[in-house]
Design an enzyme around this catalytic site. Structure first.
Site, PDB file in Angstrom:
ATOM      1  N   ARG A 319      18.381  -0.950   7.309  1.00 35.74           N
ATOM      2  CA  ARG A 319      18.196  -0.404   5.962  1.00 35.74           C
ATOM      3  C   ARG A 319      18.661   1.058   5.903  1.00 35.74           C
ATOM      4  O   ARG A 319      19.180   1.510   4.887  1.00 35.74           O
ATOM      5  CB  ARG A 319      16.749  -0.553   5.500  1.00 35.74           C
ATOM      6  CG  ARG A 319      16.528  -0.192   4.045  1.00 35.74           C
ATOM      7  CD  ARG A 319      15.182  -0.671   3.515  1.00 35.74           C
ATOM      8  NE  ARG A 319      15.206  -2.053   3.091  1.00 35.74           N
ATOM      9  CZ  ARG A 319      15.454  -2.471   1.848  1.00 35.74           C
ATOM     10  NH1 ARG A 319      15.688  -1.598   0.879  1.00 35.74           N
ATOM     11  NH2 ARG A 319      15.479  -3.748   1.547  1.00 35.74           N
ATOM     12  N   GLU A 725       8.571   1.425  -3.315  1.00 33.78           N
ATOM     13  CA  GLU A 725       9.161   2.398  -2.402  1.00 33.78           C
ATOM     14  C   GLU A 725      10.141   3.395  -3.034  1.00 33.78           C
ATOM     15  O   GLU A 725      10.152   4.571  -2.654  1.00 33.78           O
ATOM     16  CB  GLU A 725       9.893   1.671  -1.257  1.00 33.78           C
ATOM     17  CG  GLU A 725       8.996   0.844  -0.372  1.00 33.78           C
ATOM     18  CD  GLU A 725       9.802  -0.131   0.469  1.00 33.78           C
ATOM     19  OE1 GLU A 725      10.336  -1.107  -0.099  1.00 33.78           O
ATOM     20  OE2 GLU A 725       9.906   0.093   1.681  1.00 33.78           O
TER      21      GLU A 725
HETATM   22  N1  MTE Z   1       0.957   2.051  -3.034  1.00 31.74           N
HETATM   23  C1  MTE Z   1      -0.306   2.220  -2.586  1.00 31.74           C
HETATM   24  N2  MTE Z   1      -1.231   2.703  -3.425  1.00 31.74           N
HETATM   25  N3  MTE Z   1      -0.656   1.912  -1.301  1.00 31.74           N
HETATM   26  C2  MTE Z   1       0.271   1.418  -0.410  1.00 31.74           C
HETATM   27  O1  MTE Z   1      -0.062   1.132   0.737  1.00 31.74           O
HETATM   28  N4  MTE Z   1       2.623   0.775  -0.041  1.00 31.74           N
HETATM   29  C3  MTE Z   1       4.011   0.965  -0.462  1.00 31.74           C
HETATM   30  C4  MTE Z   1       4.166   0.689  -1.950  1.00 31.74           C
HETATM   31  N5  MTE Z   1       3.155   1.376  -2.699  1.00 31.74           N
HETATM   32  C5  MTE Z   1       1.619   1.248  -0.858  1.00 31.74           C
HETATM   33  C6  MTE Z   1       1.901   1.564  -2.213  1.00 31.74           C
HETATM   34  C7  MTE Z   1       4.962   0.135   0.269  1.00 31.74           C
HETATM   35  S1  MTE Z   1       5.482   0.635   1.789  1.00 31.74           S
HETATM   36  C8  MTE Z   1       5.472  -1.011  -0.260  1.00 31.74           C
HETATM   37  S2  MTE Z   1       6.648  -1.907   0.548  1.00 31.74           S
HETATM   38  C9  MTE Z   1       5.022  -1.526  -1.550  1.00 31.74           C
HETATM   39  O2  MTE Z   1       4.012  -0.708  -2.147  1.00 31.74           O
HETATM   40  C10 MTE Z   1       4.482  -2.931  -1.342  1.00 31.74           C
HETATM   41  O3  MTE Z   1       3.973  -3.492  -2.479  1.00 31.74           O
HETATM   42  P1  MTE Z   1       4.872  -4.219  -3.578  1.00 31.74           P
HETATM   43  O4  MTE Z   1       5.883  -5.050  -2.875  1.00 31.74           O
HETATM   44  O5  MTE Z   1       3.882  -5.025  -4.318  1.00 31.74           O
HETATM   45  O6  MTE Z   1       5.482  -3.133  -4.379  1.00 31.74           O
HETATM   46 MO1  MOS Z   2       6.858  -1.210   2.818  1.00 29.44          MO
HETATM   47  S1  MOS Z   2       7.568   0.077   4.240  1.00 29.44           S
HETATM   48  O1  MOS Z   2       8.241  -2.245   2.994  1.00 29.44           O
HETATM   49  O2  MOS Z   2       5.630  -2.002   3.690  1.00 29.44           O
END
Ligand code: MTE
Ligand code: MOS
Length: 815
Positions: A319, A725
């Site tokens: 990535r 992200e």
């Molecule tokens: N938001 C919160 N509040 N807590 C989290 O741990 N993780 C992030 C993001 N936002 C996270 C967050 C990461 S690394 C990812 S990959 C995505 O949320 C995962 O959730 P989604 O696929 O539902 O967006």
């Molecule tokens: Mo998010 S780093 O893809 O869990």
């Protein structure tokens, strides 16, 4: 508009709702895995024996003395493992190691009636070590040729011809730090075994299926004998994508051996010293621009510091390579990637998953080269944006490049950028010891897992006879609001009010074979699956309604809690009850897979992403010349989330992601002991007292976040885009603003080499550099752009931008 993206009238998606558990979070009623311990009498507590060496052979392990400690019930060692003694999927992570690979590595685990008994027991365990040489920095590892995993190369165009055509060629080196996840809830697993030997593990995991797989491997049982449930996580941020598995396996092993529930929850110190972090990287690069400031060639080698085992380092590196272009067209590119093997925690996924690291390299290059090209960085960035018809270096056409432009222009306008730049210039001209700067950076981030197979999801939707709905999907909730969105999707797809829908915790016995909730794809994938399950149900109801209302089934509508057709309607609950008595199946398993993806990792080519998420940020900072301390005066963001599924949740994600990115780039300083003393390899910053996280005082004084309007995405559920992200990378604007503010202490055209994280200390050193004159000592070689044939060796013919000055080096490597 596709069927997937089309919204019905009065959809529940798109409503601004609070997070479904917000009130539970803020009142302390929300249950996390560790809160369940009190409900299970007889639970044992697990404590590790952590090795005090970065690299050593275990020459003797004698656990007998631990049993003399009151309350110690069992010590778990490699001999106890009935299955595979490994915590990972690459089989390079012994669960109970005979060779210690990082400072704090756990060699065995003690189970006690209380956590204190287990802790005292762990102190009584006798271990002899034979210390071995340890590679602590990525440069140590490179020098020792210590690498692991594949070494991908991504290539497009003709790199030599590109450099030949370039009129300005620069080269440099850049080493930047990783990041600790610092989720508020540390790693936690709670395992029980029932009378049939069925293992039930409650775990704070982003990837319940893989936790299940690893627990089954370690126990030597089939997957059907292991169920993993995740109620919610107190943050995951990628740190719980692969790292929970070993801890879950320890708890499960303890439970099977003792017959009692076992709880393993790491303390903060244990978590931070044992679990993987964002990968720090080393980058070596050479870049060519033409006379108009357009990028023509980029040759780079990225080395990810993987730590002691592979974990997710290979996909993280992939990535990174796929995001080195960020939002910019670079016709000729060659990027080599490799993964250093060092004696540190095994670095892992962290929000952005390598994307931020790739993008940081190009943003750093642009920030350093703009003054050397005599261009305003805002102008340099903007003129290199992708335009329609161009493709990424890995061959994927860039769809909707105009969205980056729209975001950019909107930020220019709403952020009042031109006027503020004039104000900043005026401010700087009268302030000798304080400087301000404003920087703008774009984000283009690919959505989907690079590995095509992971882009699938399942859901289970039950409609009960009273019309109430219970949904289950394969995604996990870590605060990001996925469950809120899934409730909205189900309510929309069934045409019922949100209050009729309830969500049950994520469990592997409800939805099997799930992918990690990661890559920001949780809502895309699980939303597709929930919608599919709901539509199977409405399809069945439609036939009955057609008969009942005497209309074609296609004319039946489900909306606002009513089932209607031909001018007649019936409340949902009543109709559902009728359907039950007509023997219509009222529940369904849904499935979704993202269409149109392909990826060949061997040549790093394909179209791995369903779409790109775009965003732009403008950040203004003020830097104090005496201390390097700074304030973030104002941030303006426009971010593309498609047609938002849940605007309040999405704005929260943008704000949170941005602040977390700013933490990585400016505050959070992981310092490993690089000395040759007995603590070599020890993490020196292992608590909130020394590892500085963003808090209220670091918030932008003015923070304006807008979601891009008219941003329908045809390829995703209800026209939305992923948000988890991408906003993290909007924080490059903070780092670039700091660079520009530091440069403002020097003469015009000063190019600044800024350490990452750009802590106040690092900024102070950058200011000293700027004050040193037009050409800071370490940059004297770089006078003018190079021309003509450039030999293949970086720094040989190109004008090198040296690695950080010795001072900056010291700044980033002190203990
Ligand atoms: N938001 C919160 N509040 N807590 C989290 O741990 N993780 C992030 C993001 N936002 C996270 C967050 C990461 S690394 C990812 S990959 C995505 O949320 C995962 O959730 P989604 O696929 O539902 O967006
Ligand atoms: Mo998010 S780093 O893809 O869990």
């Amino acid at each position: 508009m596709s069927a997937l993206s089309d919204r019905p009238t009065n959809p529940v998606v798109g409503e601004s709702l609070p997070h479904e558990a917000a009130s539970l979070h803020v009142t302390g009623q929300a249950l996390y895995t560790d809160d369940l311990v009190g409900r299970l009498p007889g639970t044992l507590h697990a404590h590790p024996v952590q090795a005090p060496h970065a690299h050593a052979r275990v020459t003797r392990l004698d656990v007998s003395a631990a049993y003399d400690v009151p309350g110690v019930v069992r010590v778990l060692t490699a001999d106890d493992v009935p299955g595979v003694n490994d915590a990972g999927i690459k089989h390079d992570e012994p669960l109970f190691p005979s060779e210690v690979m990082y400072y704090g590595h756990s060699v065995c685990w003690v189970l006690g009636e209380t956590l204190e008994a287990a802790r005292l027991g762990s102190l009584a365990v006798e271990v002899d070590y034979e210390p071995l040489p340890a590679l602590v920095t990525v440069k140590d590892a490179i020098a020792a040729d210590s690498f692991q995993g594949g070494q991908p190369r991504m290539e497009r165009g003709d790199i030599d011809a590109g450099f030949e055509a370039a009129t300005h060629v620069f080269s440099g080196e850049f080493e930047f730090a990783g990041q600790e996840h610092f989720y508020l809830e540390t790693h936690c697993s709670l395992a029980q075994v029932d009378e049939n030997g069925q293992v039930f593990v409650q775990c704070s995991t982003q990837h319940p299926t893989e936790t299940q797989d690893i627990v089954a491997h370690v126990l030597g049982t089939p997957s059907h004998a292991v169920t993993v449930q995740c109620l919610r996580m107190g943050g995951g941020f990628g740190g719980k994508e692969m790292q929970p598995h070993g801890y879950a396996a320890i708890a499960a092993l303890g439970a099977t051996l003792t017959g009692r529930p076992v709880r393993l929850r790491l303390t903060r110190n244990q978590d931070i010293t044992m679990s993987g972090k964002r990968h720090g990287f080393h980058a070596q690069w050479r870049v060519g621009f033409d006379d108009t400031g357009h990028l023509v060639a980029l040759d780079a080698t990225l080395t990810a510091d993987g730590g002691w085992s592979l974990d997710l380092s290979e996909p993280v590196l992939a990535r990174a390579l796929c995001h080195i272009d960020n939002a910019y067209w670079i016709p000729n590119v060659r990027v080599n990637g490799r993964i250093a093997k060092s004696h540190k925690t095994s670095q892992t996924a962290f929000r952005g998953f390598g994307g931020p690291q790739g993008m940081l390299v190009i943003e750093d290059i642009l920030g350093r080269c703009a003054p050397l090209l005599g261009l305003d960085p805002i102008d340099l960035r903007r003129r290199n944006f992708y335009v329609h018809g161009q493709a990424t270096p890995y061959g994927q056409p860039v769809r909707h490049p105009e969205r980056a432009v729209t975001c950019w222009e909107q930020v220019l306008t709403t952020g009042d950028v031109a006027a503020r730049q004039a104000e900043i210039a005026a401010y700087n001209s009268i302030h000798e010891h304080s400087k301000r700067a404003l920087a703008m950076t774009p984000v283009k981030f690919g959505i989907s897992f690079n590995l095509t197979a992971f882009n699938q999801a399942g859901a289970l939707v039950h409609v009960y006879k009273d019309g109430s709905v219970l949904i289950n999907h394969g995604g996990t909730e870590m605060g990001q609001g996925l469950h809120t969105k899934m409730l909205q999707v189900a309510a929309t797809a069934l045409g019922v009010p949100l209050s009729m829908v309830r969500l049950a915790p994520t469990r592997t016995d409800k939805v099997p074979n799930t992918s990690a909730t990661a890559a920001s794809s949780g809502a895309d994938l699980n939303g597709g699956a929930v919608k599919n399950a709901c539509e199977q149900i409405t399809e069945r109801l439609r036939s009955l309604a057609g008969e009942r209302f005497e209309v074609a089934p296609a004319e039946v509508t489900f909306s606002d809690g009513m089932v209607s057709g031909g001018g007649e309607s019936m409340p949902w609950a009543e109709f559902v009850n009728l359907a039950y008595f007509n023997r219509i199946q009222l529940w369904a398993a849904g499935y979704y897979r993202t269409e149109g993806l392909h990826w060949d990792s061997s040549i790093m080519q394909g179209s791995p992403f369903k779409y790109f998420a775009y965003g732009v940020a403008a950040t203004e900072v003020e830097v104090d010349g005496f201390t390097g301390a700074y304030r973030t005066r104002r941030v303006d963001i426009v971010h593309d989330v498609g047609d938002s599924l849940s605007p309040l949740v999405d704005i929260g994600q943008v704000e949170g992601g941005f602040v977390q990115g700013a933490g990585w780039l400016t505050l959070e300083d992981l310092r490993w002991d690089e000395s040759d003393g007995p603590n070599r390899g020890r993490l020196a910053t292992q608590a909130a007292s020394t590892y500085k996280l963003p808090s209220f005082s670091e918030m932008p004084e003015e923070f304006n976040v807008a979601l891009l309007e008219q941003a329908h995405e045809d390829g995703a559920v209800y026209g939305s885009k992923a948000v988890g992200e991408p906003p993290l990378m909007l924080a490059f604007s903070v780092r670039e603003a700091l660079r520009q503010a530091a440069a403002a202490f020097g003469p015009a055209g000063t190019s600044i080499d800024l350490a990452s994280p750009a802590t106040p200390e690092a900024v102070w050193w950058a200011i000293q550099e700027a004050r040193g004159g037009a050409e800071p000592p370490h940059m004297t070689a770089m006078v003018e752009g190079g021309t003509g044939v450039v030999p293949d060796q970086p720094g040989n013919g190109a004008h090198p931008i040296e690695p950080r000055s010795e001072r900056a080096q010291r700044v980033s490597s002190g203990a």
